[in-house]
Design an enzyme around this catalytic site. Structure first.
Site, PDB file in Angstrom:
ATOM      1  N   ASP A 126     -31.189  29.245  12.883  1.00  0.00           N
ATOM      2  CA  ASP A 126     -31.465  28.484  14.594  1.00  0.00           C
ATOM      3  C   ASP A 126     -32.016  29.527  15.305  1.00  0.00           C
ATOM      4  O   ASP A 126     -32.273  30.415  15.195  1.00  0.00           O
ATOM      5  CB  ASP A 126     -30.046  28.077  14.778  1.00  0.00           C
TER       6      ASP A 126
ATOM      7  N   GLU B 242     -26.093  20.807  23.511  1.00  0.00           N
ATOM      8  CA  GLU B 242     -25.186  22.417  22.948  1.00  0.00           C
ATOM      9  C   GLU B 242     -24.474  22.827  24.245  1.00  0.00           C
ATOM     10  O   GLU B 242     -23.178  22.126  23.873  1.00  0.00           O
ATOM     11  CB  GLU B 242     -27.073  23.207  22.641  1.00  0.00           C
TER      12      GLU B 242
END
Length: 799
Positions: A279, A481
């Site tokens: 990521d 997020e």
């Protein structure tokens, strides 16, 4: 199944590659930080565009612009004039609820809503439609679906999870993967109109302690296997070609460095033979690593580093580490072999230039009517009816309908995060051509039924125009997020604007229908009490008319669409019930998993307890910028050509003193901004809101404006820090010397007492711009958190 001929081709290519070419294959750079020439020189294996990143940093980039850039990267990667192998580059994108970075694309409901639909076939069709729209822009790879099993609803990514239940997640994972890639073993598998899919984020990202994004999961190994791994097993069985590792940790070990899980379990026990991609700079969080160097992650099993900005340094470090033996040559070969296997399996060499593919450039398929119809139907299926006192719903359309609430005519709010920008903020109605807000859907339904609908965000209405019913659309503002992490599930703790609106309408004798927009179940007992009917609409996306389809009867009085959605997350009875799922000891929800009324059910709900609500908050503000502007503040740049340019992703001014601002990473993705003043004429970067705030109380005390800054190039001219009160009302400070005294390349915190701005002329009762930095000279720096803090003695003096 293993294909011997494909494996032979992989080995033949691998044998021809130089060490430099192999290292290039394990690097993925972001399109704002890499050029086609870089791809050619370094033989990069992949590029990506992050949320809010577009070709040429242009939010309004056309389909032709996307395809042209894809062609340029393709041409560079396949150029063999230097004697190289010429492996095609692969471009990845977060198309997590449709092709959500592209203006005009269909935006489907986020996963939290789709979980309520209980329809795997719907997911397969959504996956196929998303693949089509991404293929129109010439891209190959979707970083989706997310297969997290969210177990703590405070998590900022809870809306990316289909359910708290691993069975739903597993059934949806296989269906979505097949929709995106095609069914494994069939002729459509990875055909030119399909994409490579990703299941993410391995492993237990939805089970971190306290619901902290990028946090630590303390789950037992049994729970890790039986709950959090369910979507990966199903996705791999469906033929998924890539898996993305999680930022998070398990039992204290960062997942990007967890060899036992990445290699031992995922690649070994699960038999996964595709690409394990990292990521966004997550390898840099592994102990002993930085964004620019991380042998540990490669050794642990990461095959492709997602390193948006620091990719050149990481390339060189990895090259050196393989040469020294710190990274085993066999591990590098395994990573490259996986890259080649997936690219060949997807037929990338045979597909040719992106512009030559059958769907590329077909603008009519982006937001196509059949895709919007699919999304509208998905909205209908995702709605969950929680209360319907007196059978208020379905509404007759031939009434006077008042539509209120700040979500009623706001497509960005109804779509949530990962919408045009990373956080889903700083957009306008022009960013959603072809979409319908919930208000627009209600207005059309009422007009067709012979009634009259009025939009009034604040709920006001003219004397003599008393409505028959009010529909109030309200809820969470967009986030993504870690910026969506919350300490409690109470909606608007200490600031009950939405509740006050509902109560005011009820007190006027108007029946009230609440439509809640949210990325998770919320504790809304007071709001439920203030509503006659209550609908959990989640984050429906671009087709808000789907909400109206279910709220109203057809013009002939029949029920065209009933509620069918069932909760895939348990609904809290108290604000502290963030961890609430079936099988939990003492399971005691307000509405259990699987709950959802239909029009045939008795929908009356007794008065609920409102104990546990946070006390009313004092006025003022504390945080202005925390990785993204904190509502209601917006981030802007400007110069003499245009003093107010909204800044979301990369943005530049166009006047005599170009200023460039772009998201960069400090601790997490996009949690800071790099600002480059080119000099020659005044330019500015600032935070502003439409409605001013009263900071007089804070300025009378020991409070200071604080911001984190990293100096990259010292000021070449005077730098001014301002607080404005409706310019030209302003208080300006000369901060040139404070900036020049900072150590270059290191993060520092600067503080300035609010009293300083008041003394300089600011009217602190009406501050609409709490932070503005301006200069006419050269200056390069990075900015992070901007907030009000206690003024420590001595370090917040007026300059």
């Amino acid at each position: 199944a293993t294909d011997p001929e494909l494996e032979r081709r992989v080995e033949e290519l691998l044998a021809r590659m130089t060490l430099e070419e192999k290292v290039g294959q394990v690097i993925q750079a972001e399109i704002q930080h890499v050029t086609p020439a870089d791809v050619r020189e370094y033989n990069l294996g992949s590029v990506l565009n992050g949320g809010g990143s577009y070709p040429g940093a242009n939010r309004n980039a056309s389909v032709a612009d996307w395809v042209a850039l894809a062609d340029a990267f393709w041409d560079a990667s396949t150029d063999t004039s230097d004697g190289g192998v010429g492996v095609p580059v692969i471009w990845g994108v977060d198309a997590v609820h449709g092709h959500n970075n592209v203006i005009g694309a269909t935006l489907f409901p986020h996963n939290v809503g789709l979980g309520a639909a209980r329809d795997p076939e719907l997911l397969r069709r959504i996956g196929a439609a998303t693949a089509t729209e991404v293929a129109v822009t010439g891209l190959d790879w979707n970083f989706g679906p997310t297969v997290a099993v969210a177990r703590d609803d405070r998590w900022g990514r809870a809306y990316e999870s289909w359910s708290e239940d691993p069975e739903i997640v597993a059934s949806y994972a296989s269906a979505m993967v097949e929709g995106i890639q095609g069914r494994a073993g069939s002729e459509e598998f990875l055909a030119p109109h399909k994409l490579i899919a990703t299941v993410k984020h391995f492993l237990a990202d939805g089970g971190t302690d306290g619901g902290k994004d990028q946090g630590d999961s303390l789950a037992s190994e049994d729970e890790l296997r039986d709950v959090h791994a369910a979507g990966y097993v199903a996705g791999i069985e469906a033929g998924v070609q890539t898996v993305m590792a999680s930022f998070s940790s398990w039992q204290g070990t960062k997942m990007h460095g967890h060899g036992e899980l990445l290699t031992g379990v995922l690649k070994g026990r699960f038999g996964f033979d595709g690409i394990l991609v990292g990521d966004w700079n997550a390898h840099g969080q592994v102990p002993g690593c930085t964004n620019a160097s991380c042998a540990t992650a490669l050794q642990a099993g990461i095959d492709l580093f997602m390193v948006p900005e620091d990719w050149k340094a990481l390339y060189q470090a990895t090259l050196d580490q393989v040469r020294s033996g710190e990274v085993a040559a066999e591990r590098l070969d395994d990573a490259v072999r996986r890259m080649l296997r997936v690219k060949l399996r997807a037929g990338l060499p045979e597909r040719g230039r992106p512009s030559s593919r059958p769907l590329a450039g077909r603008r009519e398929l982006l937001g196509a009517p059949e895709h919007r119809a699919l999304a509208r139907g998905a909205v209908r299926q995702s709605l969950v009816l929680l209360k319907n006192n007196g059978a208020l719903l379905p509404l007759r359309p031939n009434q006077r309908v008042l539509v209120a609430g700040d979500g009623a005519d706001d497509i960005a709010k109804q779509s949530g995060g990962w919408t045009i920008t990373w956080q889903g903020t700083e957009t306008t109605r022009a960013d959603f051509p072809g979409a319908t807000s919930i208000w627009e859907g209600i207005s059309a339904a009422v007009e067709a039924g012979g009634g009259a609908a009025t939009l009034s965000v604040d709920g006001s209405f003219a004397a003599g125009a008393h409505p028959d019913v009010a529909i109030v659309v309200w809820g969470e503002n967009p986030y993504a997020e870690f910026q969506g992490d919350v300490p409690t599930l109470e909606h608007q703790p200490g600031a009950k604007r939405d509740l006050e609106l509902l109560r005011r309408l009820r007190e006027s004798g108007i029946p009230v229908v609440s439509v809640l927009l949210s990325g998770r179940p919320l504790w809304v007992n007071p709001e439920l009490n203030a509503s006659d009917a209550f609908v959990a609409a989640w984050l429906p996306g671009s087709e808000g008319a789907g909400v109206a389809d279910v709220l109203f009867r057809a013009p002939d009085g029949s029920v065209a669409h009933d509620f069918t959605g069932k909760l895939s997350f348990s609904w809290p009875k108290r604000p502290d019930q963030a961890v609430l799922h079936r099988g939990l000891a003492g399971y005691d929800p307000l509405f259990p998993f699987g709950h959802g009324l239909t029009y045939a059910d008795r929908g009356d709900l007794a008065e609920l307890s409102e104990e546990g609500a946070a006390p009313a908050a004092a006025g003022g503000a504390s945080a202005f910028f925390a990785g993204d502007p904190v509502a209601p503040w917006g981030l802007y740049v400007g110069d003499a050509a245009n003093w107010k340019i909204a800044a979301s992703g990369v943005v530049e001014t166009t006047g005599p003193s170009p200023l460039r601002l772009q998201p960069v990473d400090r601790e997490r993705q996009g949690d800071a901004r790099a600002v480059r003043f080119a000099g020659g004429a005044p330019a500015q970067v600032y935070l502003q809101a439409e409605t001013p705030v009263d900071l007089s109380r804070e300025s009378n005390g020991e409070m200071a404006l604080a911001f984190d800054v990293m100096l990259e190039e010292a000021p070449g001219d005077q730098v001014t820090l301002r607080m404005d009160c409706g310019f030209p009302c302003s208080g300006a400070l000369d901060v040139t010397e404070r900036l020049r005294a900072l150590p270059p390349g290191e993060w520092s915190t600067l503080r300035f007492r609010l009293r300083c701005f008041a003394d300089a002329g600011a009217d602190m009762t009406r501050i609409d711009t709490p932070f503005l930095l301006a200069t006419a000279g050269n200056l390069s720096l990075r900015l992070a958190d901007v907030e009000l803090v206690s003024a420590a003695a001595g370090d917040a003096a007026c300059p």
